[in-house]
Write a protein that holds these residues in place. Structure first.
Motif, PDB file in Angstrom:
ATOM      1  N   VAL A 172     -48.985  15.473 122.295  1.00 47.32           N
ATOM      2  CA  VAL A 172     -49.000  16.932 122.222  1.00 47.32           C
ATOM      3  C   VAL A 172     -47.623  17.531 122.500  1.00 47.32           C
ATOM      4  O   VAL A 172     -47.152  18.419 121.791  1.00 47.32           O
ATOM      5  N   LEU A 173     -46.934  17.003 123.542  1.00 44.36           N
ATOM      6  CA  LEU A 173     -45.725  17.662 124.045  1.00 44.36           C
ATOM      7  C   LEU A 173     -44.418  17.134 123.469  1.00 44.36           C
ATOM      8  O   LEU A 173     -43.456  17.898 123.313  1.00 44.36           O
ATOM      9  N   MET A 174     -44.331  15.842 123.180  1.00 42.97           N
ATOM     10  CA  MET A 174     -43.046  15.241 122.865  1.00 42.97           C
ATOM     11  C   MET A 174     -42.428  15.765 121.573  1.00 42.97           C
ATOM     12  O   MET A 174     -41.232  15.630 121.353  1.00 42.97           O
ATOM     13  N   ARG A 175     -43.233  16.359 120.706  1.00 40.02           N
ATOM     14  CA  ARG A 175     -42.680  16.927 119.469  1.00 40.02           C
ATOM     15  C   ARG A 175     -41.773  18.111 119.744  1.00 40.02           C
ATOM     16  O   ARG A 175     -41.003  18.526 118.877  1.00 40.02           O
ATOM     17  N   TYR A 176     -41.849  18.675 120.969  1.00 34.57           N
ATOM     18  CA  TYR A 176     -41.039  19.838 121.319  1.00 34.57           C
ATOM     19  C   TYR A 176     -39.790  19.464 122.130  1.00 34.57           C
ATOM     20  O   TYR A 176     -39.005  20.339 122.475  1.00 34.57           O
ATOM     21  N   ILE A 177     -39.605  18.186 122.455  1.00 35.33           N
ATOM     22  CA  ILE A 177     -38.462  17.754 123.267  1.00 35.33           C
ATOM     23  C   ILE A 177     -37.388  17.177 122.355  1.00 35.33           C
ATOM     24  O   ILE A 177     -37.667  16.278 121.549  1.00 35.33           O
ATOM     25  N   PRO A 178     -36.149  17.657 122.477  1.00 34.17           N
ATOM     26  CA  PRO A 178     -35.052  17.127 121.640  1.00 34.17           C
ATOM     27  C   PRO A 178     -34.856  15.631 121.860  1.00 34.17           C
ATOM     28  O   PRO A 178     -35.008  15.129 122.988  1.00 34.17           O
ATOM     29  N   ASN A 179     -34.506  14.914 120.817  1.00 37.07           N
ATOM     30  CA  ASN A 179     -34.293  13.471 120.922  1.00 37.07           C
ATOM     31  C   ASN A 179     -33.178  13.124 121.897  1.00 37.07           C
ATOM     32  O   ASN A 179     -33.245  12.104 122.589  1.00 37.07           O
ATOM     33  N   GLU A 180     -32.144  13.969 121.963  1.00 34.91           N
ATOM     34  CA  GLU A 180     -31.030  13.708 122.871  1.00 34.91           C
ATOM     35  C   GLU A 180     -31.500  13.737 124.328  1.00 34.91           C
ATOM     36  O   GLU A 180     -31.108  12.885 125.136  1.00 34.91           O
ATOM     37  N   LEU A 181     -32.341  14.698 124.659  1.00 29.41           N
ATOM     38  CA  LEU A 181     -32.866  14.789 126.025  1.00 29.41           C
ATOM     39  C   LEU A 181     -33.793  13.617 126.325  1.00 29.41           C
ATOM     40  O   LEU A 181     -33.758  13.040 127.420  1.00 29.41           O
ATOM     41  N   LEU A 182     -34.597  13.239 125.353  1.00 32.23           N
ATOM     42  CA  LEU A 182     -35.522  12.127 125.550  1.00 32.23           C
ATOM     43  C   LEU A 182     -34.767  10.830 125.820  1.00 32.23           C
ATOM     44  O   LEU A 182     -35.120  10.068 126.730  1.00 32.23           O
ATOM     45  N   ASP A 183     -33.704  10.565 125.053  1.00 34.65           N
ATOM     46  CA  ASP A 183     -32.896   9.364 125.267  1.00 34.65           C
ATOM     47  C   ASP A 183     -32.253   9.373 126.653  1.00 34.65           C
ATOM     48  O   ASP A 183     -32.198   8.338 127.334  1.00 34.65           O
ATOM     49  N   LEU A 184     -31.764  10.533 127.066  1.00 33.53           N
ATOM     50  CA  LEU A 184     -31.130  10.658 128.383  1.00 33.53           C
ATOM     51  C   LEU A 184     -32.137  10.405 129.499  1.00 33.53           C
ATOM     52  O   LEU A 184     -31.852   9.686 130.464  1.00 33.53           O
ATOM     53  N   LEU A 185     -33.320  10.988 129.357  1.00 35.67           N
ATOM     54  CA  LEU A 185     -34.359  10.810 130.366  1.00 35.67           C
ATOM     55  C   LEU A 185     -34.777   9.355 130.497  1.00 35.67           C
ATOM     56  O   LEU A 185     -34.944   8.844 131.613  1.00 35.67           O
ATOM     57  N   MET A 186     -34.917   8.660 129.390  1.00 41.54           N
ATOM     58  CA  MET A 186     -35.356   7.271 129.439  1.00 41.54           C
ATOM     59  C   MET A 186     -34.354   6.387 130.166  1.00 41.54           C
ATOM     60  O   MET A 186     -34.719   5.502 130.929  1.00 41.54           O
ATOM     61  N   GLY A 187     -33.053   6.649 129.932  1.00 41.59           N
ATOM     62  CA  GLY A 187     -32.032   5.866 130.611  1.00 41.59           C
ATOM     63  C   GLY A 187     -32.038   6.072 132.111  1.00 41.59           C
ATOM     64  O   GLY A 187     -31.949   5.121 132.900  1.00 41.59           O
ATOM     65  N   GLU A 188     -32.178   7.324 132.539  1.00 39.87           N
ATOM     66  CA  GLU A 188     -32.148   7.633 133.971  1.00 39.87           C
ATOM     67  C   GLU A 188     -33.444   7.196 134.663  1.00 39.87           C
ATOM     68  O   GLU A 188     -33.419   6.730 135.809  1.00 39.87           O
ATOM     69  N   ILE A 189     -34.568   7.344 133.964  1.00 39.21           N
ATOM     70  CA  ILE A 189     -35.835   6.876 134.537  1.00 39.21           C
ATOM     71  C   ILE A 189     -35.796   5.362 134.716  1.00 39.21           C
ATOM     72  O   ILE A 189     -36.282   4.822 135.721  1.00 39.21           O
ATOM     73  N   SER A 190     -35.208   4.666 133.762  1.00 43.91           N
ATOM     74  CA  SER A 190     -35.056   3.219 133.879  1.00 43.91           C
ATOM     75  C   SER A 190     -34.220   2.861 135.092  1.00 43.91           C
ATOM     76  O   SER A 190     -34.517   1.897 135.812  1.00 43.91           O
ATOM     77  N   SER A 191     -33.173   3.641 135.360  1.00 46.29           N
ATOM     78  CA  SER A 191     -32.284   3.358 136.477  1.00 46.29           C
ATOM     79  C   SER A 191     -32.972   3.559 137.825  1.00 46.29           C
ATOM     80  O   SER A 191     -32.925   2.690 138.701  1.00 46.29           O
ATOM     81  N   ILE A 192     -33.620   4.701 138.014  1.00 41.89           N
ATOM     82  CA  ILE A 192     -34.282   4.950 139.289  1.00 41.89           C
ATOM     83  C   ILE A 192     -35.469   3.993 139.466  1.00 41.89           C
ATOM     84  O   ILE A 192     -35.756   3.529 140.575  1.00 41.89           O
ATOM     85  N   GLY A 193     -36.135   3.654 138.359  1.00 37.42           N
ATOM     86  CA  GLY A 193     -37.197   2.657 138.424  1.00 37.42           C
ATOM     87  C   GLY A 193     -36.655   1.289 138.808  1.00 37.42           C
ATOM     88  O   GLY A 193     -37.296   0.540 139.546  1.00 37.42           O
TER      89      GLY A 193
END
Length: 232
Positions: A172-193
């Motif tokens: 429902v939601l991810m279609r509204y999130i820019p790809n650049e932000l999504l890529d950035l979030l995944m990298g940082e979430i991976s790091s804190i994880g």
């Protein structure tokens, strides 16, 4: 089927846990050696993930603030109490059911692979990442169950609910999130994880007793901070 990847992941954990329960008669020395090996592998995985950050200060701030919220909410204690309730219902007295449930849940839940895979399932109905994770979690659950008991099996429930929930939300939601932000979030979430997984590895090896569950709010805080930075 949006939830197919999450379902297969949960079933792999259940199957691996049942197989591991059959192997519980192996010697304590072998269990200890294998557990230490799992701990080493988890340590390496955590270190590898932790280096993916592009802003370590943000990771550190999110981790510390998240720990404060986690301690106030007593997340670790609540997870342990939930595990103990399951233990009283399904396990023998004096077993390490709660430890198995909590440890396995954290190992299987933390990290970007589950998040990315769930997003792929929700957005593109692509389950390959979660299928790969299912294979990894299945083998891990064999050894965890052999060493920590049947509590590992019940970690399949939060894994399915967590990844399935993300998949449904992503549809429902991810279609509204820019790809650049999504890529950035995944990298940082991976790091804190990765830092949290590193702590889990230290716990598995018996070197420390870090209350890893209480760091989980840090992931939510990190997402908020990164999103705010992106739009400012």
């Amino acid at each position: 089927m949006i939830l197919l990847g999450s379902l297969i992941n949960g079933l792999a954990i259940i199957f691996g846990s049942l197989l591991g329960a059959v192997l519980r008669n192996i010697s304590e020395q072998m269990k200890d050696t294998v557990t230490k090996g799992i701990g080493l592998g988890v340590l390496v995985l955590g270190i590898q993930m932790a280096f993916k950050t592009s802003s370590f200060i943000v990771i550190l701030i999110s981790l510390c603030l998240g720990a404060m919220f986690g301690e106030l909410l007593r997340i670790e204690d609540r997870m342990n109490r939930f595990g103990i309730k399951l233990e009283k219902r399904f396990a023998k007295p004096d077993s390490n059911f709660a430890e198995g449930f909590v440890t396995a849940s954290l190992i299987f839940l933390i990290g970007s692979m589950g998040i990315i895979g769930a997003i792929e399932s929700g957005v593109a109905n692509n389950h390959q990442t979660l299928f790969t994770k299912a294979v990894m979690d299945g083998f891990m659950s064999i050894m965890l169950s052999a060493t920590l008991g049947v509590g590992v099996l019940f970690s399949a429930v939060p894994v399915f609910l967590y990844q399935g929930g993300i998949a449904l939300l992503a549809s429902v939601l991810m279609r509204y999130i820019p790809n650049e932000l999504l890529d950035l979030l995944m990298g940082e979430i991976s790091s804190i994880g990765g830092l949290m997984i590193l702590a889990i590895g230290l716990n598995i090896m018996g070197l420390t007793k870090i209350r890893v569950s209480n760091y989980l709010p840090g992931i939510i805080l990190l997402i908020g901070i990164i999103t705010l930075q992106f739009y400012l």
